[in-house]
Scaffold this motif. Structure first.
Motif, short mmCIF file in Angstrom:
data_model
loop_
_atom_site.label_atom_id
_atom_site.label_comp_id
_atom_site.label_asym_id
_atom_site.label_seq_id
_atom_site.Cartn_x
_atom_site.Cartn_y
_atom_site.Cartn_z
N PRO A 281 55.48 6.84 24.90
CA PRO A 281 56.63 5.94 24.73
C PRO A 281 57.83 6.60 24.05
O PRO A 281 58.94 6.06 24.11
CB PRO A 281 56.06 4.81 23.86
CG PRO A 281 54.58 4.85 24.10
CD PRO A 281 54.26 6.29 24.29
N ALA A 282 57.61 7.72 23.38
CA ALA A 282 58.70 8.38 22.65
C ALA A 282 59.23 9.63 23.37
O ALA A 282 60.03 10.37 22.80
CB ALA A 282 58.23 8.76 21.25
N THR A 283 58.80 9.84 24.61
CA THR A 283 59.15 11.08 25.32
C THR A 283 60.66 11.29 25.40
O THR A 283 61.17 12.38 25.08
CB THR A 283 58.55 11.07 26.74
OG1 THR A 283 57.13 10.97 26.65
CG2 THR A 283 58.92 12.33 27.49
N GLU A 284 61.38 10.27 25.82
CA GLU A 284 62.83 10.41 25.96
C GLU A 284 63.50 10.64 24.61
O GLU A 284 64.40 11.48 24.48
CB GLU A 284 63.40 9.15 26.64
CG GLU A 284 64.90 9.25 26.94
CD GLU A 284 65.41 8.03 27.69
OE1 GLU A 284 66.64 7.85 27.74
OE2 GLU A 284 64.58 7.26 28.22
N TRP A 285 63.09 9.89 23.60
CA TRP A 285 63.68 10.04 22.26
C TRP A 285 63.42 11.45 21.73
O TRP A 285 64.32 12.08 21.15
CB TRP A 285 63.08 9.00 21.32
CG TRP A 285 63.83 8.88 20.02
CD1 TRP A 285 64.79 7.98 19.70
CD2 TRP A 285 63.68 9.71 18.85
NE1 TRP A 285 65.25 8.19 18.42
CE2 TRP A 285 64.58 9.25 17.88
CE3 TRP A 285 62.87 10.80 18.54
CZ2 TRP A 285 64.70 9.83 16.62
CZ3 TRP A 285 62.98 11.39 17.29
CH2 TRP A 285 63.89 10.91 16.35
N LEU B 58 51.10 10.03 7.47
CA LEU B 58 50.11 9.95 8.54
C LEU B 58 50.59 8.91 9.55
O LEU B 58 50.93 7.79 9.18
CB LEU B 58 48.74 9.54 7.98
CG LEU B 58 48.19 10.37 6.82
CD1 LEU B 58 46.86 9.81 6.36
CD2 LEU B 58 48.05 11.84 7.22
N VAL B 59 50.61 9.29 10.82
CA VAL B 59 51.11 8.39 11.87
C VAL B 59 50.02 8.22 12.91
O VAL B 59 49.62 9.20 13.57
CB VAL B 59 52.39 8.94 12.52
CG1 VAL B 59 53.00 7.89 13.44
CG2 VAL B 59 53.40 9.39 11.46
N GLY B 60 49.54 6.98 13.07
CA GLY B 60 48.47 6.73 14.02
C GLY B 60 48.83 5.77 15.13
O GLY B 60 48.01 5.51 16.02
N THR B 61 50.05 5.23 15.10
CA THR B 61 50.47 4.28 16.12
C THR B 61 51.99 4.22 16.19
O THR B 61 52.67 4.71 15.29
CB THR B 61 49.91 2.87 15.78
OG1 THR B 61 50.15 1.98 16.88
CG2 THR B 61 50.56 2.29 14.54
N ASP B 62 52.50 3.67 17.27
CA ASP B 62 53.93 3.38 17.41
C ASP B 62 54.79 4.61 17.13
O ASP B 62 55.59 4.64 16.20
CB ASP B 62 54.31 2.23 16.47
CG ASP B 62 55.75 1.78 16.61
OD1 ASP B 62 56.31 1.96 17.70
OD2 ASP B 62 56.31 1.26 15.63
N ALA B 63 54.63 5.62 17.99
CA ALA B 63 55.37 6.88 17.80
C ALA B 63 56.87 6.66 17.73
O ALA B 63 57.55 7.18 16.83
CB ALA B 63 55.02 7.86 18.92
N LEU B 64 57.41 5.89 18.66
CA LEU B 64 58.85 5.70 18.71
C LEU B 64 59.35 4.96 17.48
O LEU B 64 60.39 5.32 16.90
CB LEU B 64 59.23 4.93 19.98
CG LEU B 64 60.72 4.69 20.20
CD1 LEU B 64 61.49 6.01 20.24
CD2 LEU B 64 60.96 3.89 21.48
N GLY B 65 58.64 3.92 17.05
CA GLY B 65 59.04 3.17 15.87
C GLY B 65 59.06 4.05 14.63
O GLY B 65 59.99 3.96 13.82
#
Length: 242
Positions: free
Chosen positions: A168-172, A134-141
């Motif tokens: 924040p993770a769009t480019e990645w 489950l991911v609720g924060t810090d998409a790129l991390g």
């Protein structure tokens, strides 16, 4: 004797290939999730409830939601998983007592990150351990961490993004979110579920892999508040995917 040994080796190899072959799912994840929401809201959706096993009908699902008992609770206890939560565990998520939880409440805290990695190392030492993420924060991390841990990816049943800001993770994502980068030991795909709490949080599916092996299955669960009903439906869906 040599002939017999070769025959046994060929038979074992064939069995291994048969066990590792991809098994197409015969039901849609998004429709099952909506079905669980309907059942918890008082409607009937027998197909969704039946995903949990014998005796798990709509009444049994509502009974579990009300007091945590009955055949649905037994089904959840059989389908155990380790919940890896990147961020705070949502308050409305009724994680069964038989499911272990490993949480990284603050991804920016080096101490918490070290504790997470130590907990994961212990959990991965058990070959039968299976995970839901489950991911609720810090998409790129999360994405950069997850892409560097192939041993974890091979054990994951599903990844669920909960109201996650993907900006924040769009480019990645455009460059690195590929079937090859998230490849698995077996020829199967991991469902990547997006539960949106606002517009603009949809994860885009990566382009098809030239080899035909696709390790990522992107599923949009729609937009819903992270309340007790949605949390219960999500737990039931994760159990069905197990």
């Amino acid at each position: 004797m040599d002939t017999a040994l070769w025959a046994a080796a060929v038979a074992l190899f064939g069995t291994a290939l048969w066990l590792s072959r991809p098994r197409p799912r015969t039901w849609r994840i998004d429709l099952a999730f909506r079905g669980f929401l309907d059942v918890l809201g008082g409607a009937d959706s027998p197909d969704a409830a039946a995903r949990l096993g014998v005796g798990c009908d709509a009444d049994a699902v509502r009974r579990w939601h009300a007091d945590g008992s009955g055949p649905v609770q037994a089904a959840l206890a059989r389908r155990t998983a380790t919940v890896l939560c990147w961020g705070q565990l949502p308050a409305g998520l009724p994680v069964p007592a038989t499911w272990e939880t490993i949480a990284l409440a603050n991804p920016a805290d080096p101490g918490e990150r070290a504790a997470l990695e130590a907990s994961l190392e212990r959990a991965l030492a058990t070959p039968s351990r299976r995970f839901v993420v489950l991911v609720g924060t810090d998409a790129l991390g999360f994405l950069t961490f997850y892409s560097d841990v192939p041993g974890l990816r091979d054990r994951v049943r599903a990844v669920c993004l909960l109201g996650l800001d993907l900006g924040p993770a769009t480019e990645w994502l455009a460059e690195s979110f590929t079937h090859q980068a998230f490849d698995l030991e077996l020829d199967r795909s991991v469902p990547w579920l997006t539960l949106r709490t606002a517009p603009g949080q949809v994860l885009r599916a990566p382009p098809p892999d030239p080899t035909g092996r696709e390790s990522i299955e992107v599923v949009d669960l729609g937009e819903a508040p992270l309340d007790a009903t949605t949390g219960a439906a999500l737990v039931l869906l994760l159990a069905a995917l197990g």
